[in-house]
Design a protein around this motif. Structure first.
Motif, PDB file in Angstrom:
ATOM      1  N   UNK A   1     -65.573 -16.422  29.135  1.00  0.00           N
ATOM      2  CA  UNK A   1     -64.128 -16.164  29.039  1.00  0.00           C
ATOM      3  C   UNK A   1     -63.807 -15.558  27.670  1.00  0.00           C
ATOM      4  N   UNK A   2     -63.274 -14.332  27.654  1.00  0.00           N
ATOM      5  CA  UNK A   2     -62.883 -13.699  26.391  1.00  0.00           C
ATOM      6  C   UNK A   2     -61.502 -14.194  25.979  1.00  0.00           C
ATOM      7  N   UNK A   3     -61.347 -14.441  24.686  1.00  0.00           N
ATOM      8  CA  UNK A   3     -60.025 -14.826  24.200  1.00  0.00           C
ATOM      9  C   UNK A   3     -59.361 -13.609  23.579  1.00  0.00           C
ATOM     10  N   UNK A   4     -58.095 -13.421  23.926  1.00  0.00           N
ATOM     11  CA  UNK A   4     -57.300 -12.342  23.340  1.00  0.00           C
ATOM     12  C   UNK A   4     -56.072 -12.982  22.714  1.00  0.00           C
ATOM     13  N   UNK A   5     -55.800 -12.629  21.470  1.00  0.00           N
ATOM     14  CA  UNK A   5     -54.651 -13.181  20.767  1.00  0.00           C
ATOM     15  C   UNK A   5     -53.444 -12.272  20.961  1.00  0.00           C
ATOM     16  N   UNK A   6     -52.373 -12.831  21.490  1.00  0.00           N
ATOM     17  CA  UNK A   6     -51.109 -12.107  21.527  1.00  0.00           C
ATOM     18  C   UNK A   6     -50.350 -12.546  20.281  1.00  0.00           C
ATOM     19  N   UNK A   7     -50.148 -11.605  19.369  1.00  0.00           N
ATOM     20  CA  UNK A   7     -49.601 -11.954  18.052  1.00  0.00           C
ATOM     21  C   UNK A   7     -48.103 -12.196  18.141  1.00  0.00           C
ATOM     22  N   UNK A   8     -47.751 -13.347  18.719  1.00  0.00           N
ATOM     23  CA  UNK A   8     -46.348 -13.734  18.850  1.00  0.00           C
ATOM     24  C   UNK A   8     -46.250 -15.249  18.900  1.00  0.00           C
ATOM     25  N   UNK A   9     -45.085 -15.757  18.542  1.00  0.00           N
ATOM     26  CA  UNK A   9     -44.777 -17.173  18.751  1.00  0.00           C
ATOM     27  C   UNK A   9     -43.773 -17.314  19.893  1.00  0.00           C
ATOM     28  N   UNK A  10     -43.489 -16.205  20.556  1.00  0.00           N
ATOM     29  CA  UNK A  10     -42.516 -16.198  21.657  1.00  0.00           C
ATOM     30  C   UNK A  10     -43.234 -16.603  22.945  1.00  0.00           C
ATOM     31  N   UNK A  11     -42.951 -17.817  23.402  1.00  0.00           N
ATOM     32  CA  UNK A  11     -43.642 -18.342  24.591  1.00  0.00           C
ATOM     33  C   UNK A  11     -43.376 -17.481  25.821  1.00  0.00           C
ATOM     34  N   UNK A  12     -42.194 -16.869  25.887  1.00  0.00           N
ATOM     35  CA  UNK A  12     -41.846 -16.054  27.063  1.00  0.00           C
ATOM     36  C   UNK A  12     -42.714 -14.789  27.124  1.00  0.00           C
ATOM     37  N   UNK A  13     -43.045 -14.223  25.960  1.00  0.00           N
ATOM     38  CA  UNK A  13     -43.927 -13.044  25.940  1.00  0.00           C
ATOM     39  C   UNK A  13     -45.338 -13.424  26.382  1.00  0.00           C
ATOM     40  N   UNK A  14     -45.797 -14.609  25.964  1.00  0.00           N
ATOM     41  CA  UNK A  14     -47.122 -15.084  26.375  1.00  0.00           C
ATOM     42  C   UNK A  14     -47.197 -15.211  27.896  1.00  0.00           C
ATOM     43  N   UNK A  15     -46.188 -15.850  28.461  1.00  0.00           N
ATOM     44  CA  UNK A  15     -46.138 -16.049  29.914  1.00  0.00           C
ATOM     45  C   UNK A  15     -46.133 -14.693  30.622  1.00  0.00           C
ATOM     46  N   UNK A  16     -45.387 -13.746  30.052  1.00  0.00           N
ATOM     47  CA  UNK A  16     -45.268 -12.412  30.643  1.00  0.00           C
ATOM     48  C   UNK A  16     -46.635 -11.710  30.710  1.00  0.00           C
ATOM     49  N   UNK A  17     -47.389 -11.721  29.593  1.00  0.00           N
ATOM     50  CA  UNK A  17     -48.692 -11.048  29.581  1.00  0.00           C
ATOM     51  C   UNK A  17     -49.661 -11.758  30.533  1.00  0.00           C
ATOM     52  N   UNK A  18     -49.635 -13.077  30.535  1.00  0.00           N
ATOM     53  CA  UNK A  18     -50.519 -13.807  31.464  1.00  0.00           C
ATOM     54  C   UNK A  18     -50.192 -13.459  32.909  1.00  0.00           C
ATOM     55  N   UNK A  32     -54.012 -16.239  24.231  1.00  0.00           N
ATOM     56  CA  UNK A  32     -53.471 -17.309  23.393  1.00  0.00           C
ATOM     57  C   UNK A  32     -52.446 -16.707  22.430  1.00  0.00           C
ATOM     58  N   UNK A  33     -51.569 -17.556  21.908  1.00  0.00           N
ATOM     59  CA  UNK A  33     -50.555 -17.095  20.959  1.00  0.00           C
ATOM     60  C   UNK A  33     -50.871 -17.528  19.543  1.00  0.00           C
ATOM     61  N   UNK A  34     -50.018 -17.171  18.618  1.00  0.00           N
ATOM     62  CA  UNK A  34     -50.244 -17.501  17.206  1.00  0.00           C
ATOM     63  C   UNK A  34     -50.281 -19.005  16.953  1.00  0.00           C
ATOM     64  N   UNK A  35     -49.607 -19.764  17.809  1.00  0.00           N
ATOM     65  CA  UNK A  35     -49.599 -21.219  17.619  1.00  0.00           C
ATOM     66  C   UNK A  35     -50.977 -21.831  17.870  1.00  0.00           C
ATOM     67  N   UNK A  36     -51.886 -21.063  18.513  1.00  0.00           N
ATOM     68  CA  UNK A  36     -53.214 -21.600  18.860  1.00  0.00           C
ATOM     69  C   UNK A  36     -54.279 -21.240  17.825  1.00  0.00           C
ATOM     70  N   UNK A  37     -53.898 -20.535  16.763  1.00  0.00           N
ATOM     71  CA  UNK A  37     -54.872 -20.155  15.723  1.00  0.00           C
ATOM     72  C   UNK A  37     -54.358 -20.624  14.361  1.00  0.00           C
ATOM     73  N   UNK A  38     -55.255 -20.772  13.382  1.00  0.00           N
ATOM     74  CA  UNK A  38     -54.795 -21.166  12.043  1.00  0.00           C
ATOM     75  C   UNK A  38     -53.792 -20.142  11.507  1.00  0.00           C
TER      76      UNK A  38
END
Length: 202
Positions: A1-18, A32-38
């Motif tokens: 499984x490749x991880x791709x970071x969507x550089x946002x804290x906007x949960x709605x944008x994350x849901x949209x891309x998924x 994953x979003x910015x909240x999932x990385x340091x």
């Protein structure tokens, strides 16, 4: 499984891309979003264009995390305001991310503009930067008109006052799947699918 970071804290944008990846049958990519990385220092959005801002955000994120990073910068371009608020959409009222204040200000500014001159478009530039520095930047536009009052509770930002071309409903009155099919961000993100499919090994 490749991880791709969507550089946002906007949960709605994350849901949209998924949702878009799922609808297009792209499996093998975990978004994953910015909240999932340091945390890392995020550069301010000072670019003159949506493309400048999206690329800067994605490049920062890819450099800081070593992950393929997607970022978008989007906004509303109103004909009667010579293309503004444009890149200033999120902070049009002076405070970043105050959707209601932004809506109220914009509606007030074009209050006297007749219906036939209330055209505009949602614009989204999306950038994908790979850890090796490879960059892909795309643009999606969603033409329409600016309504006279807010309608609908779906979506965010200027959705409640934007009526897409060929529609009588605002973007905030559309179901999520309908919005994905036509929206500026949906159009831009779909242009990144060939590269995302490669990352997924498809």
């Amino acid at each position: 499984m490749s991880r791709v970071l969507l550089a946002t804290r906007n949960a709605k944008k994350l849901v949209e891309l998924r949702r878009i990846l799922e609808a297009e049958g792209v499996t093998g990519v975990e978004v994953i979003g910015l909240d999932a990385v340091p945390e890392f220092p995020e550069a301010p959005e000072t670019g003159a264009t949506f493309e400048d801002n999206a690329l800067a955000k994605a490049a920062d994120a890819a450099r800081a995390t070593g992950l393929p990073a997607v970022a978008d910068d989007s906004g509303l371009s109103v004909d009667a305001l010579n293309g503004m608020p444009g890149v200033l959409s999120a902070r049009w009222s002076g405070k970043h991310g105050d959707d209601q204040a932004n809506l109220d200000l914009l509606l007030g500014q074009i209050h006297d503009v007749p219906d036939e001159r209330r055209g505009g478009a949602f614009v989204s530039a999306a950038a994908l930067v790979l850890p090796d520095g490879t960059e892909t930047v795309v643009r999606g536009e969603w033409p329409g008109t600016v309504a006279r009052a807010e309608r609908g509770t779906n979506g965010f930002g200027y959705d409640p006052i934007f009526v897409p071309e060929g529609e009588t409903r605002t973007a905030a009155e559309l179901a999520a799947e309908e919005k994905d099919a036509g929206s500026h961000r949906g159009r831009a993100l779909r242009l990144l699918l060939p590269t995302l499919r490669k990352l997924a090994g498809q």
